[in-house]
Design a protein around this motif. Sequence first.
Motif, mmCIF file in Angstrom:
data_model
loop_
_atom_site.group_PDB
_atom_site.id
_atom_site.type_symbol
_atom_site.label_atom_id
_atom_site.label_comp_id
_atom_site.label_asym_id
_atom_site.label_seq_id
_atom_site.Cartn_x
_atom_site.Cartn_y
_atom_site.Cartn_z
ATOM 1 N N MET A 1 -30.239 2.141 9.953
ATOM 2 C CA MET A 1 -29.729 0.886 9.393
ATOM 3 C C MET A 1 -29.535 1.028 7.883
ATOM 4 S SD MET A 1 -31.438 -2.914 9.656
ATOM 5 C CE MET A 1 -31.787 -2.844 11.409
ATOM 6 N N GLY A 2 -28.399 0.630 7.374
ATOM 7 C CA GLY A 2 -28.111 0.736 5.945
ATOM 8 C C GLY A 2 -28.811 -0.352 5.147
ATOM 9 N N THR A 3 -28.623 -0.282 3.806
ATOM 10 C CA THR A 3 -29.262 -1.266 2.923
ATOM 11 C C THR A 3 -28.829 -2.681 3.281
ATOM 12 O OG1 THR A 3 -28.905 0.429 1.268
ATOM 13 C CG2 THR A 3 -29.806 -1.658 0.484
ATOM 14 N N GLU A 4 -27.516 -2.829 3.545
ATOM 15 C CA GLU A 4 -26.983 -4.158 3.872
ATOM 16 C C GLU A 4 -27.695 -4.735 5.102
ATOM 17 O OE1 GLU A 4 -23.386 -4.179 6.046
ATOM 18 O OE2 GLU A 4 -24.196 -6.097 6.692
ATOM 19 N N GLY A 5 -27.866 -3.881 6.125
ATOM 20 C CA GLY A 5 -28.534 -4.307 7.352
ATOM 21 C C GLY A 5 -29.979 -4.703 7.099
ATOM 22 N N LEU A 6 -30.659 -3.893 6.275
ATOM 23 C CA LEU A 6 -32.070 -4.169 5.967
ATOM 24 C C LEU A 6 -32.227 -5.493 5.227
ATOM 25 C CD1 LEU A 6 -33.510 -0.681 4.924
ATOM 26 C CD2 LEU A 6 -34.169 -2.073 6.896
ATOM 27 N N ILE A 7 -31.326 -5.735 4.261
ATOM 28 C CA ILE A 7 -31.386 -6.996 3.501
ATOM 29 C C ILE A 7 -31.162 -8.179 4.449
ATOM 30 C CG2 ILE A 7 -30.218 -8.381 1.709
ATOM 31 C CD1 ILE A 7 -29.703 -5.715 0.215
ATOM 32 N N ARG A 8 -30.171 -8.028 5.340
ATOM 33 C CA ARG A 8 -29.852 -9.124 6.265
ATOM 34 C C ARG A 8 -31.017 -9.429 7.199
ATOM 35 N NH1 ARG A 8 -23.703 -8.461 8.334
ATOM 36 N NH2 ARG A 8 -24.386 -10.014 9.811
ATOM 37 N N VAL A 9 -31.587 -8.380 7.794
ATOM 38 C CA VAL A 9 -32.705 -8.575 8.719
ATOM 39 C C VAL A 9 -33.925 -9.124 7.977
ATOM 40 C CG1 VAL A 9 -34.311 -7.387 10.278
ATOM 41 C CG2 VAL A 9 -31.889 -6.840 10.348
ATOM 42 N N GLY A 10 -34.171 -8.573 6.771
ATOM 43 C CA GLY A 10 -35.310 -9.022 5.961
ATOM 44 C C GLY A 10 -35.203 -10.496 5.613
ATOM 45 N N ALA A 11 -34.002 -10.920 5.155
ATOM 46 C CA ALA A 11 -33.788 -12.323 4.782
ATOM 47 C C ALA A 11 -33.960 -13.215 6.014
ATOM 48 C CB ALA A 11 -32.390 -12.490 4.189
ATOM 49 N N TYR A 12 -33.394 -12.768 7.118
ATOM 50 C CA TYR A 12 -33.430 -13.533 8.369
ATOM 51 C C TYR A 12 -34.872 -13.762 8.837
ATOM 52 C CZ TYR A 12 -31.644 -14.812 12.996
ATOM 53 O OH TYR A 12 -31.318 -15.474 14.142
ATOM 54 N N LEU A 13 -35.634 -12.656 8.891
ATOM 55 C CA LEU A 13 -37.014 -12.765 9.384
ATOM 56 C C LEU A 13 -37.879 -13.582 8.428
ATOM 57 C CD1 LEU A 13 -37.673 -9.216 10.895
ATOM 58 C CD2 LEU A 13 -37.198 -11.341 12.111
ATOM 59 N N SER A 14 -37.637 -13.434 7.111
ATOM 60 C CA SER A 14 -38.424 -14.201 6.139
ATOM 61 C C SER A 14 -38.215 -15.696 6.350
ATOM 62 C CB SER A 14 -38.019 -13.848 4.705
ATOM 63 O OG SER A 14 -38.060 -12.476 4.526
ATOM 64 N N VAL A 15 -36.945 -16.112 6.455
ATOM 65 C CA VAL A 15 -36.653 -17.539 6.636
ATOM 66 C C VAL A 15 -37.240 -18.020 7.972
ATOM 67 C CG1 VAL A 15 -34.832 -19.291 6.795
ATOM 68 C CG2 VAL A 15 -34.566 -17.388 5.223
ATOM 69 N N LEU A 16 -37.118 -17.190 9.002
ATOM 70 C CA LEU A 16 -37.650 -17.550 10.331
ATOM 71 C C LEU A 16 -39.158 -17.812 10.257
ATOM 72 C CD1 LEU A 16 -36.935 -17.747 13.432
ATOM 73 C CD2 LEU A 16 -37.672 -15.373 13.601
ATOM 74 N N VAL A 17 -39.887 -16.893 9.603
ATOM 75 C CA VAL A 17 -41.348 -17.029 9.497
ATOM 76 C C VAL A 17 -41.720 -18.251 8.651
ATOM 77 C CG1 VAL A 17 -43.443 -15.932 8.565
ATOM 78 C CG2 VAL A 17 -41.832 -14.586 9.922
ATOM 79 N N ILE A 18 -41.020 -18.434 7.521
ATOM 80 C CA ILE A 18 -41.324 -19.580 6.633
ATOM 81 C C ILE A 18 -41.099 -20.899 7.378
ATOM 82 C CG2 ILE A 18 -40.549 -20.847 4.566
ATOM 83 C CD1 ILE A 18 -39.935 -18.037 3.323
ATOM 84 N N MET A 19 -39.953 -21.045 8.049
ATOM 85 C CA MET A 19 -39.639 -22.305 8.733
ATOM 86 C C MET A 19 -40.569 -22.527 9.932
ATOM 87 S SD MET A 19 -37.464 -23.201 6.567
ATOM 88 C CE MET A 19 -37.485 -24.870 7.131
ATOM 89 N N ALA A 20 -40.877 -21.446 10.674
ATOM 90 C CA ALA A 20 -41.765 -21.574 11.840
ATOM 91 C C ALA A 20 -43.156 -22.024 11.397
ATOM 92 C CB ALA A 20 -41.847 -20.251 12.593
ATOM 93 N N THR A 21 -43.623 -21.510 10.251
ATOM 94 C CA THR A 21 -44.934 -21.895 9.734
ATOM 95 C C THR A 21 -44.904 -23.345 9.247
ATOM 96 O OG1 THR A 21 -45.141 -19.622 8.962
ATOM 97 C CG2 THR A 21 -46.795 -21.152 8.179
ATOM 98 N N TRP A 22 -43.843 -23.682 8.513
ATOM 99 C CA TRP A 22 -43.695 -25.038 7.971
ATOM 100 C C TRP A 22 -43.693 -26.071 9.112
ATOM 101 C CZ3 TRP A 22 -39.120 -26.519 4.124
ATOM 102 C CH2 TRP A 22 -39.285 -27.850 3.720
ATOM 103 N N GLU A 23 -42.930 -25.807 10.173
ATOM 104 C CA GLU A 23 -42.835 -26.808 11.247
ATOM 105 C C GLU A 23 -44.120 -26.865 12.084
ATOM 106 O OE1 GLU A 23 -39.252 -25.837 13.399
ATOM 107 O OE2 GLU A 23 -40.217 -24.254 14.546
ATOM 108 N N LEU A 24 -44.903 -25.791 12.018
ATOM 109 C CA LEU A 24 -46.185 -25.793 12.724
ATOM 110 C C LEU A 24 -47.198 -26.635 11.946
ATOM 111 C CD1 LEU A 24 -46.947 -24.232 15.321
ATOM 112 C CD2 LEU A 24 -48.080 -22.548 13.867
ATOM 113 N N LEU A 25 -47.158 -26.507 10.606
ATOM 114 C CA LEU A 25 -48.107 -27.231 9.743
ATOM 115 C C LEU A 25 -47.708 -28.691 9.538
ATOM 116 C CD1 LEU A 25 -48.711 -24.482 7.010
ATOM 117 C CD2 LEU A 25 -50.228 -25.104 8.903
#
Length: 262
Positions: free
Chosen positions: A1-25
Amino acid sequence: MGTEGLIRVGAYLSVLVIMATWELLAPRRPLTASKLCRWGGNLTIVILNTVIARLFFMGGVVAVAAMGQERGWGLLNWVEGPVWLEFGLAVVALDFIIYCQHQVFHLVPILWRFHMMHHSDLDLDVSSGVRFHPVEIVISTVVKAAAVLALGVAPLAVVTFEIVLNATALFNHSNVQMPVSLDRVLRWFVVTPDMHRIHHSVDVRETNSNYGFNVPWWDRLFGTYQAQPAAGHDGMTIGLNGFMDIRYARFWRMILNPLEKG
Ligand SMILES: [Zn+2]
Ligand SMILES: [Zn+2]
């Protein structure tokens, strides 16, 4: 996976984890259906969609953008202007096209069959933001590629748009509690969870409103904006008439959803 792919997946997973935690709390509404069942289906769908995107659209829209730029195709390649302005125009124009595409998916019966799956989720949370039928993803990718070529969007602008679109889709589907005053301010710049929830109401007039994903401007400009649900956020029902059953959350029922009578 290239840099572009890593940035996209990283951003995606970060937002997913942040929102999932927020809606749980701090959840906005109590969930009505089994979260395990819904998340099982919704996450299987996103894995399938990712595999399809990788297999059939390797590098996808970004590669199309690079080809267009190399050959000097598209509107923005014909005009001279500051890069930041072209960049901003490209991202906003792509967002407008996605808004139009969303309306078309509601208006054209055969396309609505594929979009129904997104609306048949019984609750709304961050996992709903990835619940799109694979056929809708394929059509949407082709539309985006055509728009990128016609507009002459630079590859970096495409990557930025994709990251922002994915992040806002996760954000505005999430079941998070936030102060009304914050929602009111955010709504001028980005589609908030309270705004998009109205689009998932069983009330057809509300389903056919608030089509935007990134910026709320198109809905306000074209008269499809609805500020609040008639029954209030606690009283409104989320889902699609004819599909108010948890069995539609199963993976195969979701894939075969376009064939259901509804
Ligand atoms: Zn919709
Ligand atoms: Zn939605």
